[in-house]
Design an enzyme around this catalytic site. Structure first.
Site, PDB file in Angstrom:
ATOM      1  N   LYS A 104      52.494  43.170 -16.790  1.00  0.00           N
ATOM      2  CA  LYS A 104      52.810  42.010 -17.751  1.00  0.00           C
ATOM      3  C   LYS A 104      54.658  42.229 -17.679  1.00  0.00           C
ATOM      4  O   LYS A 104      55.216  43.049 -16.980  1.00  0.00           O
ATOM      5  CB  LYS A 104      52.532  42.330 -19.143  1.00  0.00           C
TER       6      LYS A 104
ATOM      7  N   SER B 266      47.516  35.566 -15.024  1.00  0.00           N
ATOM      8  CA  SER B 266      48.293  35.865 -16.303  1.00  0.00           C
ATOM      9  C   SER B 266      49.593  36.125 -16.112  1.00  0.00           C
ATOM     10  O   SER B 266      50.463  35.795 -16.845  1.00  0.00           O
ATOM     11  CB  SER B 266      47.826  37.251 -17.024  1.00  0.00           C
TER      12      SER B 266
END
Length: 281
Positions: free
Chosen positions: A152, A85
């Protein structure tokens, strides 16, 4: 020796000792020296005994463990990247270091920071294998990378409005388009943040104490978008926000593999974003 009762402090003068014969003084001195050499030197008052080597080793190990726990709790902690990710900057199984000092004393994450945070609830998919044996012990004190967290990039902070997207496929934060090309993967599709096949959505204002986060590999990231509700949903039970209290710290270094070692810093692409969204949003 006698003391005169009339003079209590008077002490009789001792008679002079007879002169020693030649050599007797030297013999006496030599004898005293020899006896002194044969006797063990007395331990000086206040002198500390040295611990045996094994006790010193245990003490040093204990101190090292305490320092490791303190460092993990307050300063730096190691993690690994569990998925794709955050590519291309961070790839699966990379080892990273997270520093916690930046968010001390009420400091909060900034737009553009790469952060590690605890799972706010059902964000992690699948079960990660837990470390065993020595690795498990080392993970407890921060000397082995741990899982159970997410990595993230912060895109929005409290009060921000996030929109997708302008004619160039860029997201807008408080009405300002952001060029994320320095770090996002190029395979993101027709825009930088597709949501349910659409490049036309907005979210916010972000509540106080919350964050909106995205992965750098947008097409392979279950980030805040995965927890938004579509426009046709009347009652939304999901939340795209991350509570700042769940943030462990900011990623500052990629340390393994060795040939990919690098410092990780805020790219500064959000510097032009205004503090508030345009009037009417």
């Amino acid at each position: 020796m006698t003391t005169d009762a009339g003079e209590p402090d008077a002490i009789e003068e001792a008679p002079e000792a007879p002169a020693a014969s030649d050599g007797s003084s030297e013999e006496s001195s030599d004898r005293s020296s020899d006896e002194g050499d044969g006797a063990a030197a007395p331990v000086k008052k206040g002198e500390r005994k040295h611990l045996p080597v094994w006790q010193e080793s245990i003490l040093l190990l204990g101190i090292a463990l305490v320092l490791a726990v303190v460092i993990k709790t307050f300063f730096v902690q190691a993690f690994y990247i569990p998925s794709e990710s955050m590519e291309p900057g961070l790839i699966r199984n990379d080892r990273i270091l997270v520093q916690k000092v930046s968010y001390w004393f009420g400091g909060d994450p900034s737009r553009g920071d790469v952060v590690v945070f605890e799972d706010p609830g059902s964000w992690l998919t699948g079960e990660e294998p837990a470390p065993t044996g020595l690795a498990n012990v080392l993970s407890k004190i921060g000397l082995y990378p741990t899982g159970g967290h997410l990595v993230k990039r912060v895109v929005g902070i409290e009060g921000d409005v996030i929109e997708c997207c302008d004619d160039q496929g860029r997201i807008l934060v408080n009405g300002e388009p952001v060029d994320e090309s320095p770090y996002i993967a190029k395979n993101h599709g027709k825009c930088a943040a597709v949501f349910e096949g659409s490049c036309d959505w907005s979210v916010g204002p972000i509540p106080d104490g919350m964050l909106f986060v995205l992965g750098d590999n947008r097409s392979q990231s279950a980030d805040s978008r995965a927890h938004m509700c579509g426009p046709d949903v009347e009652t939304c039970a999901k939340s795209p926000w991350i509570d700042t209290d769940l943030v462990v710290g900011k990623v500052f270094s990629l340390v393994w593999p060795r040939d990919r070692w690098d410092w990780i810093s805020n790219p500064g692409v959000f510097d032009g974003v205004p503090d508030d969204p345009p009037a009417g949003d």
